[in-house]
Design an enzyme around this catalytic site. Structure first.
Site, PDB file in Angstrom:
ATOM      1  N   GLY A 196       0.834  -1.193   0.000  1.00 52.47           N
ATOM      2  CA  GLY A 196       0.000   0.000   0.000  1.00 52.47           C
ATOM      3  C   GLY A 196       0.873   1.249   0.000  1.00 52.47           C
ATOM      4  O   GLY A 196       2.074   1.195   0.294  1.00 52.47           O
ATOM      5  N   CYS A 197       0.247   2.371  -0.303  1.00 49.79           N
ATOM      6  CA  CYS A 197       1.008   3.619  -0.406  1.00 49.79           C
ATOM      7  C   CYS A 197       1.522   4.055   0.967  1.00 49.79           C
ATOM      8  O   CYS A 197       2.706   4.336   1.147  1.00 49.79           O
ATOM      9  CB  CYS A 197       0.144   4.703  -1.039  1.00 49.79           C
ATOM     10  SG  CYS A 197      -1.506   4.869  -0.322  1.00 49.79           S
ATOM     11  N   TYR A 198       0.613   4.103   1.952  1.00 47.26           N
ATOM     12  CA  TYR A 198       1.050   4.486   3.298  1.00 47.26           C
ATOM     13  C   TYR A 198       2.092   3.508   3.844  1.00 47.26           C
ATOM     14  O   TYR A 198       3.111   3.931   4.420  1.00 47.26           O
ATOM     15  CB  TYR A 198      -0.145   4.537   4.256  1.00 47.26           C
ATOM     16  CG  TYR A 198      -1.064   5.716   4.102  1.00 47.26           C
ATOM     17  CD1 TYR A 198      -0.601   7.027   4.234  1.00 47.26           C
ATOM     18  CD2 TYR A 198      -2.423   5.543   3.868  1.00 47.26           C
ATOM     19  CE1 TYR A 198      -1.457   8.116   4.117  1.00 47.26           C
ATOM     20  CE2 TYR A 198      -3.298   6.630   3.754  1.00 47.26           C
ATOM     21  CZ  TYR A 198      -2.805   7.915   3.882  1.00 47.26           C
ATOM     22  OH  TYR A 198      -3.656   8.985   3.779  1.00 47.26           O
TER      23      TYR A 198
END
Lengths: 345, 345, 345, 345
Positions: free
Chosen positions: C150-152
């Site tokens: 995921g990005c986070y």
């Protein structure tokens, strides 16, 4: 105390209208209605207004039963959806101020051509008054049905009326190049108005086909005393609020910029909401207010005049002007509830 | 390998140019010079380029001693500051591409009138070539001094050249209403381009007085074969990059929109960086690329044509076009180093 | 030439992925599929890509019949929608890189708790490899199924791994306060991501409940060799791209900022896409690139370390990392197709 | 009618203050002073206020001669520049409200350490009152010198005071991660706050070194009855107005989210400008108002509480709070002049 009802209160124009009315010292909100958010608290739709506007939105279906309790009905609906309610309200002696576009064009054929729907209340077109106070204050004061001007027309007509009404420009040469913030596109969930889709970009749209064109033409024709056909090009700009109209016309006579300023100053003298400014308008300078700024320039090289106007599309271009009209209708001071200072930030 | 030097590398146009050159497979950066940031690493000015463009910027004063080491000198300076360097470079047989405005107007009187400074290299005006490849590719290929077009002129001329060169419109009727992102105002520290001052607003500026006006007129006059005087109104829009030019002209003959599209397609056939699009241009659709999108509309009601073009002001409007010109000058493939995809986000 | 298919190509991550793949010299796009825009040209959905990516999008339903023609399948789907396709692809020996979240959590119970749907391909969880190359390059190289982070989590794990893997901080003290641009919310038409709704505002959301929390915990626990529970707070910021993760931990030992820099430099030595920077990261400095910038500060007064990382959420946080994983899977140079320079404007 | 003077009126805080005072029914502006724009009309600096605030700005040098004509002096100056004026004003019996930071820290050694300048009016520190009405209303009412809180401290202290004053959290565990709009950086012409430099980006700055840290610590220590040292990290967000403070603390006891809400509701009961909200604060929900929204969440997994507050940095974080303090000083209704509705657009 003027008792008011607002239909379509949760769109951006309706939101702005409800805010202004909630602070108007001579208006009392009887109901706010919403299609998408009925039975929700207004402040649950607009969280900023928690504690200030906690009214529960009624469903549009239920508006009919409230009509006897109000003095004036505001409508902020998509075109073609107002007919039944307006007919009913007028029948009951309720004044109507339509922020939508159903009663702006006097000729229903024209309406049907540009809007693509049948007009089902053509009688009303005969006595509807175009609600631009700076031009039609007297007629508005005794109207039953006020057709509140569109945002682009408000900016465009105010910029051009002094020119066409005095025969200063060649009326076949008019071009209006207008720029609007994104709130003009409304609050519906469309991909095209997502943050990532309309930030960092500018575009023209509806060239030669925008529905505000015949509205501008109708009013400027009235002002000129002859039929005007013009070019109108709207643009979408990555900002929330504001319309800037850059209006071009070929000068018919030799006139200096100073003389033009005199003309504008005189045309709009005593107007509370018009500022004729030396420097060029910026939409931020009218943001949050009911003010229209206008400046004018002569291009000596091309013998053209360029008039530039700026408004807040949701206020002078919609909700503020509607309240201005209400004030006139009910004999109140015209700027009541409308003394918000423009705020650049 | 073309050896290049960049003067004025730390302004926005210079930044963009340096980035493109750093990735150009047939160019080698010999020096980057800067007035404000001399002796600093380029990547300390533009932190995004750490590890990619860590060259130390030389002082403008020291450029002279580097001229013998380069094949081409790019200048991205405010007007009136290029004369000495350009004279020296040309004298040494170094090709010059000036992204500034000192060699765009053939008539130095015209330059002095609009720019308010004395031209100190008027001889160069005789052989400087206007660097708009789509119109002047052949002359560019053998030029020693290329006057890279302004951002507004690039968008405006590309949109209007097909019309004026074919006698399609009344050349006295041309109006260009253009909208630019804020990077066009440069990177100097001015209150007027602070985030809080130009966000959430649009304004017109320099009406009837903008310096790009005579540049557009000169080139369109060439294309038309007659002297053209026109109205040009620039606007500032709250976005970083992009120019949209909305151009109006009165049709001289009956011509359909389809026929106009044929005209544009044919005028720009084989052009790598021009897209004639059915839908209206949006600046985000060309952002980050050297592309110019153009669409055209006929307004049957007013017998006008509206041509709309979109470019990235820093690329096709400045640095990208400069590299395109370099490629032509040195016999390289025209799109070398310029294959960046436009990117909306 | 690696033959690739992309499912979910018209969301923002899919768009970015398709752009990168279209320029990858060793990849060939066999199909792009879309749920909402099937049978439309990709460049009609993303007008910037006219002339560059004119492929017609196939319907998700038809992907099955294309699987034998590709080497690797990329999926960019909402959670819970990948199971059938992934099963089929793996069965045919097609490598799978899932940009979605269905194979990131090893424990399907954990997945079901946080995502609220049943996992229907739990076997795959046993051999899925978490696709963060800087930590798991070797496992990725021989994987059949890569769970793209995921990005986070990408930003958070890269910032904290050097600390937790060396026992430098108290693992019970970790707080990650992250800020994301709006593209992270996807391209669906929601009122909450309209331009007028999320411009000029910042908010926290999903406090203590965001689905990326267990993903970060799982990977940091691996790095630490002990189970880590942490606080993760995402925020929405009015910008298109970018994630900034501000990560806090209590120092367990006396360590200077210089020593911490040594630790980070050594942990990430030879990494192409990590820059350990002296000055604090800004998301604009990595925008448009596959780079992660990291800086670290010691707060002597509170004995805390603050590690800050910045990525482009759509590139290192999604599509770019997916291509990085593809490169590893197929023995290509890891930065192939990923050499885009970060660009602040 | 309270007679007021404003020093530093043309910065953003001064601008906001002047606007509010111009509409305050019990205040009368005697002078506005400016360093950069002396002798200019205020409305030539802020064109939005043409016709509303056309006062000519006096030079800071001339303020002394006006002191006998006012009841209260507002100062909005950079740190270290207020000493002479404040001394003179107090000597004349003029009340002083300092929006700057010169009288917030009781210990001048602390001031000199964090601000790097010598304090030349240390006596005043003994009786200056910290102007956060929700905590110190009584002391403010009889103060001669009010130190108006910083923007970050206002948001942070209001969010955390209910927790530290009740021993709910471990006071060594406090972390404040705050996000501010760009107007917080002031109106000076710096490259770093140009539109093109701080749009589309987020960054942390002054980690562990920001001058608001000791101010927050001092006030929370008072509230807690013990010395608190904490971590404070400010961030810059691409928006004009607003601060969001995300505050973390480890719970010392078992307490449910509902109980925490009760605690906050009770702590701030009867407060006009505090809203304890169920949903998470968004800065747009307080924009343009003097309101502080606060929500609180318990993270059961980590035994932490996360309190989030939002204010408009220029109003509750500066000018609005200053007027609130003036109202208290002069026995006026506390919300006089401060009834602006928050407005999301």
């Amino acid at each position: 105390m003027v008792k008011v009802g607002v239909v379509g209160s949760t769109g951006y124009a309706g939101y702005q209208l409800s805010m202004i009315l909630s602070r108007h010292e001579n208006a009392s909100i009887v109901f706010l209605s919403s299609h998408n958010y009925s039975n929700m608290k207004f402040s649950d739709v607009y969280g900023n207004l928690r504690g200030f506007l906690d009214n529960s939105c009624i469903d549009m279906q239920d508006v009919g039963s409230y009509l006897t309790k109000i003095d004036v009905l505001f409508l902020a609906l998509p075109h073609g959806q107002s007919f039944d309610l307006v007919e009913k309200a007028l029948g009951l002696g309720v004044k109507v101020i339509d922020i939508g576009s159903d009663y702006r064009l006097r000729d229903h054929m024209n309406y049907e051509k540009w809007y693509g729907v049948t007009h089902r209340l053509t009688d009303a077109l005969k006595y509807a008054v175009y609600g631009l106070p700076e031009l039609y204050r007297d007629s508005i004061s005794s109207a039953n049905l006020v057709a509140n001007p569109g945002c682009y027309p408000t900016a465009s007509i105010l910029a051009l009326a002094p020119l066409v009404s005095t025969g200063t420009i060649d009326n076949t040469s008019i071009i209006i190049d207008a720029k609007s913030g994104v709130s003009g596109a409304g609050r519906s969930a469309n991909v095209s108005t997502l943050f990532c889709e309309c930030g960092e970009s500018v575009k023209a749209y509806s060239i030669a086909t925008h529905r505000h064109t015949p509205e501008i033409e109708q009013q400027l024709s009235d002002a000129a005393g002859e039929k005007i056909t013009l070019s109108f090009t709207p643009h979408l700009v990555p900002m929330n609020r504001g319309i800037l109209a850059t209006c071009y016309g070929n000068l018919k006579k030799d006139i200096s910029q100073n003389e033009l300023y005199d003309l504008y100053q005189s045309y709009y003298k005593n107007e509370n909401f018009i500022r004729i400014t030396d420097s060029l308008p910026e939409t931020r300078y009218v943001k949050g207010s009911n003010i229209c700024d206008i400046a004018v320039r002569v291009d000596e090289r091309t013998k053209r005049v360029i008039a530039v106007s700026a408004i807040d599309n949701l206020i002078k271009g919609a909700a503020g002007q509607a309240v201005q009209n209400m004030n006139i209708l009910f004999g109140l001071s015209e700027h009541m509830g409308l003394d918000m200072l423009p705020n650049i930030l």
